[in-house]
Design an enzyme around this catalytic site. Structure first.
Site, PDB file in Angstrom:
ATOM      1  N   HIS A  57       0.837  -1.204   0.000  1.00  0.00           N
ATOM      2  CA  HIS A  57       0.000   0.000   0.000  1.00  0.00           C
ATOM      3  C   HIS A  57       0.863   1.241   0.000  1.00  0.00           C
ATOM      4  CE1 HIS A  57       0.543  -1.736   4.085  1.00  0.00           C
ATOM      5  NE2 HIS A  57       1.046  -0.547   4.336  1.00  0.00           N
ATOM      6  N   GLN A  67      -4.033   4.012   4.455  1.00  0.00           N
ATOM      7  CA  GLN A  67      -3.099   3.138   3.731  1.00  0.00           C
ATOM      8  C   GLN A  67      -3.877   2.424   2.630  1.00  0.00           C
ATOM      9  OE1 GLN A  67      -2.022   1.409   7.598  1.00  0.00           O
ATOM     10  NE2 GLN A  67       0.135   1.595   7.049  1.00  0.00           N
ATOM     11  N   ARG A  81      12.903  -5.459   3.956  1.00  0.00           N
ATOM     12  CA  ARG A  81      11.888  -6.169   4.724  1.00  0.00           C
ATOM     13  C   ARG A  81      10.585  -6.036   3.949  1.00  0.00           C
ATOM     14  NH1 ARG A  81       7.626  -4.646   7.865  1.00  0.00           N
ATOM     15  NH2 ARG A  81       7.186  -5.687   9.825  1.00  0.00           N
ATOM     16  N   ASP A 132       7.138  -5.915   3.496  1.00  0.00           N
ATOM     17  CA  ASP A 132       6.048  -5.684   4.440  1.00  0.00           C
ATOM     18  C   ASP A 132       4.742  -6.319   3.960  1.00  0.00           C
ATOM     19  OD1 ASP A 132       4.992  -4.233   6.777  1.00  0.00           O
ATOM     20  OD2 ASP A 132       3.835  -3.133   5.292  1.00  0.00           O
ATOM     21  N   GLU A 156       7.812 -10.619   5.796  1.00  0.00           N
ATOM     22  CA  GLU A 156       7.015 -10.339   6.986  1.00  0.00           C
ATOM     23  C   GLU A 156       5.627 -10.930   6.761  1.00  0.00           C
ATOM     24  OE1 GLU A 156       4.327  -7.825   9.753  1.00  0.00           O
ATOM     25  OE2 GLU A 156       4.447  -7.418   7.617  1.00  0.00           O
ATOM     26  N   ASP A 212       5.601  -4.598  16.558  1.00  0.00           N
ATOM     27  CA  ASP A 212       4.180  -4.909  16.435  1.00  0.00           C
ATOM     28  C   ASP A 212       3.693  -5.709  17.637  1.00  0.00           C
ATOM     29  OD1 ASP A 212       3.430  -3.639  14.067  1.00  0.00           O
ATOM     30  OD2 ASP A 212       4.116  -5.311  12.823  1.00  0.00           O
TER      31      ASP A 212
HETATM   32  C1  GLC Z   1       0.909  -6.582  11.083  1.00  0.00           C
HETATM   33  C2  GLC Z   1       0.002  -6.151  12.170  1.00  0.00           C
HETATM   34  C3  GLC Z   1      -0.583  -7.338  12.815  1.00  0.00           C
HETATM   35  C4  GLC Z   1      -1.290  -8.142  11.755  1.00  0.00           C
HETATM   36  C5  GLC Z   1      -0.315  -8.507  10.680  1.00  0.00           C
HETATM   37  C6  GLC Z   1      -0.924  -9.234   9.567  1.00  0.00           C
HETATM   38  O1  GLC Z   1       1.955  -7.334  11.598  1.00  0.00           O
HETATM   39  O2  GLC Z   1       0.669  -5.408  13.135  1.00  0.00           O
HETATM   40  O3  GLC Z   1      -1.468  -6.945  13.788  1.00  0.00           O
HETATM   41  O4  GLC Z   1      -1.809  -9.290  12.318  1.00  0.00           O
HETATM   42  O5  GLC Z   1       0.243  -7.343  10.151  1.00  0.00           O
HETATM   43  O6  GLC Z   1       0.136  -9.538   8.670  1.00  0.00           O
HETATM   44  C1  GLC Z   2       3.378  -4.485   8.864  1.00  0.00           C
HETATM   45  C2  GLC Z   2       4.012  -3.631   9.929  1.00  0.00           C
HETATM   46  C3  GLC Z   2       2.967  -2.970  10.734  1.00  0.00           C
HETATM   47  C4  GLC Z   2       2.086  -2.175   9.828  1.00  0.00           C
HETATM   48  C5  GLC Z   2       1.538  -3.030   8.684  1.00  0.00           C
HETATM   49  C6  GLC Z   2       0.946  -2.208   7.609  1.00  0.00           C
HETATM   50  O1  GLC Z   2       2.700  -5.545   9.381  1.00  0.00           O
HETATM   51  O2  GLC Z   2       4.860  -4.412  10.730  1.00  0.00           O
HETATM   52  O3  GLC Z   2       3.531  -2.171  11.727  1.00  0.00           O
HETATM   53  O4  GLC Z   2       1.008  -1.672  10.564  1.00  0.00           O
HETATM   54  O5  GLC Z   2       2.547  -3.745   8.049  1.00  0.00           O
HETATM   55  O6  GLC Z   2       1.981  -1.584   6.845  1.00  0.00           O
END
Ligand code: GLC
Ligand code: GLC
Length: 625
Positions: A178, A245, A275, A277, A319, A384
């Site tokens: 996003h 977002q 990383r 995301d 991630e 997180d």
């Molecule tokens: C991020 C959020 C977490 C959510 C996850 C899903 O890590 O912080 O709450 O479960 O994204 O990938």
């Molecule tokens: C990832 C990040 C989290 C954020 C989310 C959306 O999970 O760790 O902090 O809110 O992505 O970008």
């Protein structure tokens, strides 16, 4: 026409024979796969092939823009592709503003990062973002501009180079699911520019959103229900996370190319690891959960192929905070060589709460092994929340009801369970689904805030697992001096509704000042951890990720072996109970009687069994042949 002839027009006059030959060689190796992925994702139409050709031109440009020192790094890493598997690897993560103020002042912290032994530094998102509320920078308004409060892109390049001189690789986020609603693309989409409307998931009414929401889960229900938000003009836009977002629409090949350009731009600033995301969410398909779809993997593979061509030493870290069956699918040399290990993280906390190591031990046994050339990033907590991402099927085998166990963990970690020492805060408590996660610093979750006697032992125990199971251990900077929760977030506009801020305190200067004094909490945690870090760096058996379970015949004591290459193994034993636990002579009878205690630096006789005091662990080197 040969590839060389076809690409010749992309070559600049001042590009050396060698550099160009390298580019051609890598393009030849990667292009068939990239073309196949493009076809699978986008079909054979003219748009797709135009974007693919333009992408190749972008890659050629990026390679020719790549600074000489980074090309040298590419060459060096090609000689040692497993550099990240070393037992000297140690990661740290911090917010630039909270930890140092800005990029310039972060440079000033490099001596400390070296003192700690870091070889990898993840800086939380530092790009231009909306002023007040940016999800800690995860709402990016421009990938090419550093947030002016933190510095400039030139500062970032300078920092990357200085870190590298100090043996520290730079990790930054590639937030590619996003952009913020203030990104130029989003502004133009909102203004009705058809080219950029095609970058997002925009709907004229609720018909589309309703159809998708039948099968898509809510991620941030405190922020908005469902996955869509309404714009002022009445249209709806896909927003998986916060309303500001906006999810990018990767069904459009122009979006892939646009983001590939941003990725290569970042690579050329001197970033070693990206990383990746929120990888699970990048592809959407009606009638599915829109998570971890096959196309999400194809997209990652395509980004990876582009990197191999134009920034070959760059690595991806996944991630994916999802079911362990899904987490593992992103870990592949063609996708992400590194991945967070959210299962181990969550189960360390589960074991601390229950004083039982069953689930953690099972996870090490069946969910730890990874493909060749890839590694876990093992951590105790991140910026997180902690989500309980274990598999219900795994739990059921141990007679544990997943749902009930999650309920227990949530109440334990927010101190609603009798006898709890934890001071966590609930995150995204969803009464409708019963889903909830936990926010807090390691020290507060482990009992330091509550003044519990076992807290320091638990903090060290938790880190001892992340430091001894292989891959790259990652510390949340500040945790190494036992920083506590920061409730100040409740007064910060834009943060109060997001409890993850409780676990993101500013640089704890007073605790750092105490780190050499073992009579203080900060000093006790710091010195304990430093001893572990040093011991790990001197223990070649801890390189890579090979791990063999070791049955301790005691439900409170975790056991595993880390085999080395020189006829030795390190046996790890870790007591999660609040009282001493023994491992019987019979349990140890398969091992040689004489071992070396790596942490104490002394010989140990195993023939009489071992007693481990509460929350303690042993790293024992034995000969295995
Ligand atoms: C991020 C959020 C977490 C959510 C996850 C899903 O890590 O912080 O709450 O479960 O994204 O990938
Ligand atoms: C990832 C990040 C989290 C954020 C989310 C959306 O999970 O760790 O902090 O809110 O992505 O970008």
């Amino acid at each position: 026409m040969s590839l060389g002839t076809r690409l010749e027009a992309l070559r600049r006059q001042d590009t050396s024979e060698d550099d160009w030959a390298g580019f051609l060689r890598r393009t030849e190796a990667e292009l068939p796969r990239l073309t196949g992925l493009f076809r699978d994702l986008y079909g054979d139409g003219p748009d797709a092939s135009r974007e693919r050709e333009l992408l190749l031109a972008d890659a050629a440009d990026a390679w020719q823009d790549r600074p000489a020192d980074l090309r040298a790094l590419d060459a060096a890493r090609a000689e040692h592709p497993d550099w990240f598997q070393s037992n000297r690897m140690l990661g740290g993560v911090c917010y630039v503003d909270l930890y140092a103020g800005d990029l310039e002042r972060l440079r000033g912290r490099i001596p400390y990062l070296r003192e700690l032994g870091l070889t990898y530094l993840h800086l939380m998102p530092l790009f231009l973002a909306p002023e007040e509320n940016s999800d800690g920078g995860y709402a990016v308004s421009s990938y090419r501009d550093v947030n002016p409060a933190l510095g400039t892109m030139a500062d970032l390049r300078g920092l990357a180079a200085e870190l590298r001189e100090n043996g520290i690789s730079l990790v930054v986020d590639f937030i590619f699911n996003h952009t913020s609603n203030e990104h130029e693309w989003a502004r133009r989409a909102r203004a009705g520019d058809p080219e950029f409307e095609g970058f997002y998931w925009l709907f004229p009414d609720r018909e589309g959103p309703d159809a998708y929401e039948r099968t898509v889960r809510e991620i941030f229900p405190d922020d908005h229900p469902g996955s869509f938000v309404q714009l002022d003009d009445g249209r709806w836009v896909w927003a998986t996370f916060h309303s500001f977002q906006w999810d990018l629409n990767y069904r459009n090949p122009a979006v892939f190319r646009a983001m590939a350009r941003e990725m290569l731009f970042l690579a050329n600033q001197g970033v070693d690891v990206l990383r990746m995301d929120a990888v699970a969410f990048i592809w959407k398909e009606l009638g599915t959960t829109c998570e971890s779809l096959p196309q999400a993997h194809w997209l990652l593979q395509a980004f990876n192929a582009v990197c191999r061509i134009a920034a070959p030493s760059l690595l991806f870290k996944s991630e994916a905070i999802v079911h362990p069956d899904e987490v593992i699918q992103y870990i592949d040399p063609h996708e992400c060589r590194l991945s967070y290990n959210p299962l181990q993280m969550a189960l360390i906390w589960s074991s601390l709460a229950t004083r039982d190591v069953g689930l953690l031990s099972q996870a090490l046994e069946r969910r730890h092994a990874l493909p060749e050339g890839t590694a876990w990033v093992n951590y105790v907590r991140s910026h997180d929340d902690i989500g309980w991402t274990f598999a219900d099927e795994d739990a059921a085998e141990l007679g544990i009801d997943g749902h009930a166990h999650r309920r227990f963990l949530n109440s334990f970690f927010v101190n609603r369970f009798p006898g709890s020492y934890a001071r966590g805060v609930p995150f995204q408590d969803n009464p409708r689904t019963g889903d909830c996660r936990i926010s807090g610093t390691t020290a507060s979750l482990a009992g330091l805030e509550a003044g519990d006697d076992g807290a320091i032992g638990r903090i060290l125990l938790a880190h001892s697992i992340a430091l001894s199971t292989g891959g790259v251990p990652l510390l949340y900077l500040g945790d190494e001096v036992g920083q506590l929760n920061d409730y100040g977030y409740l007064d910060v506009p834009g943060h109060a509704e997001d409890s993850r801020w409780v676990g993101r305190p500013p640089y704890p200067a007073d605790r750092y000042a105490e780190r050499e004094d073992p009579a203080t909490d900060a000093g006790a945690v710091f010195q304990g951890l430093r001893a572990l870090i040093r011991a790990r760096a001197a223990t070649p058996e801890f390189a890579g990720g090979r791990l063999v379970p070791f049955a301790t015949n005691n439900s409170h004591v975790l056991g595993y072996q880390r085999p080395g290459d020189a006829g030795t193994a390190v046996v790890v034993l870790a007591n999660f109970a609040d009282d001493p636990q023994s491992v019987t002579p019979r349990t140890l009878s398969g091992l040689p009687a004489s071992a070396e205690d790596i942490l104490a630096g002394t010989p140990v006789d195993l023939s009489g069994g071992l007693v481990l005091p509460a929350h303690t662990f042993r790293w024992l080197r034995v000969r295995v042949r």
